[in-house]
Design a protein around this motif. Structure first.
Motif, PDB file in Angstrom:
ATOM      1  N   UNK A   1       0.826  -1.210   0.000  1.00 26.25           N
ATOM      2  CA  UNK A   1       0.000   0.000   0.000  1.00 26.25           C
ATOM      3  C   UNK A   1       0.854   1.250   0.000  1.00 26.25           C
ATOM      4  N   UNK A   2       1.951   1.215   0.759  1.00 20.58           N
ATOM      5  CA  UNK A   2       2.827   2.398   0.761  1.00 20.58           C
ATOM      6  C   UNK A   2       3.393   2.619  -0.633  1.00 20.58           C
ATOM      7  N   UNK A   3       3.772   1.543  -1.303  1.00 24.10           N
ATOM      8  CA  UNK A   3       4.347   1.700  -2.633  1.00 24.10           C
ATOM      9  C   UNK A   3       3.321   2.186  -3.640  1.00 24.10           C
ATOM     10  N   UNK A   4       2.110   1.725  -3.527  1.00 23.80           N
ATOM     11  CA  UNK A   4       1.127   2.070  -4.551  1.00 23.80           C
ATOM     12  C   UNK A   4       0.399   3.370  -4.257  1.00 23.80           C
ATOM     13  N   UNK A   5       0.556   3.857  -3.012  1.00 27.97           N
ATOM     14  CA  UNK A   5       0.000   5.161  -2.662  1.00 27.97           C
ATOM     15  C   UNK A   5       0.562   6.247  -3.583  1.00 27.97           C
ATOM     16  N   UNK A   6       1.842   6.111  -3.901  1.00 24.04           N
ATOM     17  CA  UNK A   6       2.534   7.182  -4.615  1.00 24.04           C
ATOM     18  C   UNK A   6       2.035   7.311  -6.059  1.00 24.04           C
TER      19      UNK A   6
ATOM     20  N   UNK B   1       5.729  -7.262  -7.743  1.00 28.88           N
ATOM     21  CA  UNK B   1       4.751  -6.229  -7.405  1.00 28.88           C
ATOM     22  C   UNK B   1       5.450  -4.940  -6.999  1.00 28.88           C
ATOM     23  N   UNK B   2       6.451  -5.084  -6.128  1.00 24.83           N
ATOM     24  CA  UNK B   2       7.150  -3.890  -5.662  1.00 24.83           C
ATOM     25  C   UNK B   2       7.918  -3.234  -6.793  1.00 24.83           C
TER      26      UNK B   2
END
Lengths: 365, 149, 346
Positions: free
Chosen positions: C170-175, C314-315
């Motif tokens: 979620x932190x990665x895709x928030x951006x 994913x990351x």
């Protein structure tokens, strides 16, 4: 940074272990350091039971070894006993056996395809595989009356002649095989995520594969074209024309594609067997009590859906085997699980179990 | 590895090993009955000199006073097969492990140990594989008492 | 029809003032009424959505799906809800009880809060916030904490792995999620969602911002933990991830919250990229529902077609593909705006 090794128990109760497999993963973060396999959750002491059953009584037990390809272990056992006693199987029975065996192989591979689908999260793939396998189950029901564990193959031949609607049903199934394969490839093999999850995952090089006694599609995916149906033909396989699909990298994607190609080849074999199906007897005249010569022993192997399925039978002259050993391909193929998992990430365990395609009923016996 | 003939191989082996090797031919296999002291060296020869790279089956039979270990070997490129048998006495059932020669012997030897109670010298992890760790006895032995506990 | 709900609200407000309430109190009461309506809509919506997802997946997989209770099995979800409500509530003895019990509530509260700012039609929103979009993004990211609470509180390796993955994801895709919405903000010049809808009067932003739409769609799928990014849940690998230890109604709350999030994100997508409630002939509140369900069906389609992606892929996909692409999109949008002004088109 100070990090700890931790252990995750994949199984024995886990959705993706295909039965009672217990793989203890030793993890460093998401990286697998080692996998320790614990077996025996489905151990039913089949080898010991065999010593107190007559040769005929043991037939249904073999069907419960590899319950997804039920005719193959039965075929292997019956052929071993026939070889031991020198029984000649009628021509028509041989052809029916080939049809049933190859249908079982397709059914097993379709389960492998379906299970790999769901293990990797492609739930729809599961339904595609199961849907097509259902037709094979219906065909089995026509012949033996049983869908999953039909002990239709007997010592000396098969239990009953095929019904009239058998041949059209098998024919239409075989004709649809290429279309099924296109569907699997379209939904899964061609998918970018699918390829990324499988390519280069769980590489098994040919040297290790041979050293670890890996057989079947897993060995062929490593690039060794070794198929017992060709190397040491049993039954009437020497009269049939088919190819041995092989892989080149030995990774999960190769194991997957080899299985799909084998479905196609099995379809070809069934087509030829249907074309040449002769008339005649379906079972040889077999005495009521089978008594092989004392002191005789035999090892006979067939190419099961999972690999080299062998039976070692020792006779003491009685009507029961003195000793019966099953060389279970799943058992031996599972041995490479730690080898192929090491260094991968956690999700690779699931991919590797799925593409090694063990069946625990056979592995644990 | 040069072209070779199975009969030729058996002759060579008989010359090299002498009376510790006894060859029997039945209708399915050429059976090499080897003394257990020579088992390891014979197996090394079979793999390295004669190309038997596939240990297909490792099994054991209980013959009362003695156990028999049965190895079925195949050569994948040359498509040859051979059977090796060796005997150990019941009360000191121990034999050399073949895990160095074929890694596949690992679990197969563990299975034999588990179900028949034959020990394998040099096996790094000889524990039960199919039965629970606290199981008593080795069920494939003929004197194993069956029935309710 | 168009102003049905707006008029109803006006009538209610008039009635309340006529009862002698001061306008401030009348507004407060009205706010509560609106909230209750929103929550009712959410609940009803979810009952339909769960049924719809089961039917749609059945269609993809050549099955029948639920077909016993009521016409086309429409009452199946209600039966399931009753079952879940009456199930035993198991709390593992080793769990951190407080965190374990509050996590599902936190999750659903966060999910419901998202509806505060979504314009459900012309003049129809709970609060017309001038930083609506920012509010939506920031509240949406709070659900990470709920998942982490669930995973940590369960005291189970699978749950913890699921929670850790969900945080990372979620932190990665928030951006990329926020970046892809920036282009829209630049064009419309406002963070207010009603203004963004109004700016799409002539042309939907999906045409002006196609790259942003795609990156937003992918990032939103990851934010929603839906397949192919359902890493935190991953039934086949993590046996349910953060939800492994939950039973009965607590589990159902997670389930409800996931669908609530799905509707909210789809509604935002319809608002920001698909012209919001605007459309010919039909009333505005019907248009937003149609568009939202259209987006939801695409989410279903993706989930039931793709396999699950691997965690490291994913990351790297987020950081190496989505973030640069969405940044490039911002640059492109800025250049486009300058070009447009220079040419005197806008």
């Amino acid at each position: 940074m100070q990090t700890d090794i931790y252990r995750v128990n994949v199984g024995p109760i886990h959705p993706s272990t295909h039965g009672g497999l217990h793989a203890e993963a030793v993890m460093d973060g998401e990286i697998i350091q080692d996998v320790i396999v614990h077996l025996g959750y489905v151990h039913r002491s089949v080898e010991k039971i065999a010593e107190s059953r007559t040769y005929q009584q043991f037939v249904p037990y073999t069907a419960r070894l590899d319950y997804l390809a039920t005719n193959l272990p039965v075929l292997g056992y019956c052929q071993t006993v026939e070889k031991l006693l020198g029984i000649e199987v009628p021509e028509r029975a041989e052809y029916i056996r080939v049809i049933m065996a190859e249908l079982s192989r397709i059914a097993s591979h379709q389960i492998a395809i379906a299970a790999t689908g769901i293990d990797l999260g492609a739930t729809t793939g599961l339904m595609y595989g199961m849907r097509d396998r259902e037709r094979i189950m219906n065909i089995f029901e026509m012949t033996g009356g049983q869908r999953l564990l039909s002990s239709y193959i007997r010592i000396g031949g098969v239990a009953a002649d095929i019904p009239d609607d058998f041949i059209p049903a098998v024919r239409s199934f075989v004709n649809d095989v290429p279309q099924m394969i296109d569907e699997y490839n379209g939904l899964m093999t061609g998918n970018e995520i699918w390829a990324a999850r499988m390519q280069g995952v769980g590489i098994l090089n040919p040297e290790d594969a041979v050293k670890y006694g890996v057989t079947g599609p897993n060995l062929r995916a490593s690039g060794i074209a070794y198929d017992i149906r060709k190397a040491e033909p049993y039954g009437i396989y020497d009269r049939l024309d088919f190819d041995i699909p092989t892989g080149s990298r030995g990774d999960s994607l190769d194991r997957w594609t080899v299985r799909i190609e084998e479905v196609r080849q099995s379809g070809r074999i069934i087509g030829q067997a249907l074309d040449n199906l002769p008339e005649g007897e379906i079972i040889a005249r077999v005495p009521k009590t089978l008594k092989p010569d004392p002191g005789k022993d035999i090892y006979h192997r067939i190419e099961s859906a999972k690999g080299e399925l062998g039976y070692y039978i020792v006779s003491d002259g009685g009507n029961k085997p003195y000793r019966l050993h099953v060389r279970a391909p799943s058992f031996i193929n599972l041995m490479v699980l730690p080898l192929v998992c090491r260094g991968g990430v956690f999700q690779d365990i699931i991919t590797n179990i799925a593409t090694l395609d063990p069946i625990l009923g056979e592995s644990d016996r | 590895m040069q072209e070779f003939n199975l009969e030729q191989m058996v002759q060579n082996l008989e010359e090299q090993i002498g009376d510790k090797l006894r060859t029997v031919r039945d209708q399915f296999f050429i059976v090499l009955n080897i003394d257990k002291s020579e088992l390891r060296s014979l197996m090394f020869k079979l793999r390295d000199d004669y190309g038997f790279n596939h240990l297909a089956n490792l099994s054991s039979v209980d013959y009362g006073e003695e156990f028999e270990l049965v190895y079925h070997l195949y050569s994948i490129p040359a498509n040859d097969k051979i059977c090796v048998k060796t005997r150990v006495v019941r009360n000191s059932a121990e034999v050399d492990s073949l895990i160095e020669i074929w890694s596949t012997a690992d679990w197969q030897e563990r299975e034999v140990y588990d179900l028949m109670g034959i020990k394998f010298k040099g096996h790094p992890n000889l524990i039960r594989v199919l039965l629970p760790d606290d199981f008593e006895g080795h069920p494939l032995r003929k004197d194993f008492v069956m029935g309710g506990r | 029809m168009e102003a049905l709900f707006v008029n109803l609200a006006a009538v209610l407000s008039g009635w309340l003032t006529s009862l002698g309430l001061s306008p401030i109190w009348a507004d407060t009461v009205l706010l509560f009424v609106k909230w209750i309506i929103v929550i009712t809509i959410i609940t009803l919506n979810i009952i339909i959505l769960i049924w719809l997802e089961r039917k749609v997946s059945a269609f993809f997989q050549e099955r029948l799906g639920p077909n016993r209770l009521g016409p086309f099995g429409i009452f199946q979800t209600i039966a399931d809800a009753i079952k879940l409500l009456t199930k035993e509530d198991i709390v593992p003895s080793a769990a951190d009880k407080l965190i374990f019990k509050t996590a599902p509530m936190f999750f659903i509260v966060v999910a419901v809060m998202l509806y505060t700012v979504i314009p459900m039609g012309q003049g129809m929103e709970v609060i017309n916030l001038n930083i609506g979009l920012l509010f939506f993004i920031s509240i949406g990211s709070l659900s990470t904490i709920a998942l982490l609470m669930a995973g940590w509180g369960s005291n189970n390796k699978w749950s913890l792995m699921g929670a850790v993955r969900s945080v990372a994801q979620m932190v990665s895709y928030e951006i990329p999620l926020a970046f892809s919405l920036l282009g829209v903000v630049m064009i419309s010049g406002s963070l207010n969602l009603q203004d963004i809808v109004a700016a799409q009067g002539k042309l939907w932003f999906i045409i002006l911002q196609p790259i942003a739409f795609i990156t937003y769609f992918i990032a939103a799928t990851a934010e929603l933990n839906r397949g192919p990014f359902d890493m935190p849940e991953a039934e086949q690998e993590l046996t349910g991830g953060a939800y492994t230890e939950y039973t009965g109604m607590r589990w159902a709350l997670f389930f409800l919250a996931e669908y609530t999030n799905l509707v909210a994100v789809s509604a935002l997508m319809a608002t920001v990229f698909l012209g919001g409630w605007q459309g010919p002939w039909l009333p505005s509140w019907l248009w937003i529902i149609i568009k939202t369900y259209g987006v939801i069906l695409v989410f279903f389609w993706v989930k039931w077609t793709f396999p699950r992606i691997r965690m490291d892929h994913l990351m790297s996909f987020s950081w190496k593909v989505l973030v640069p692409v969405s940044l490039g999109n911002i640059l492109l949008t800025g250049a486009g705006i300058y070009f447009c002004r220079w040419m005197g088109w806008c």
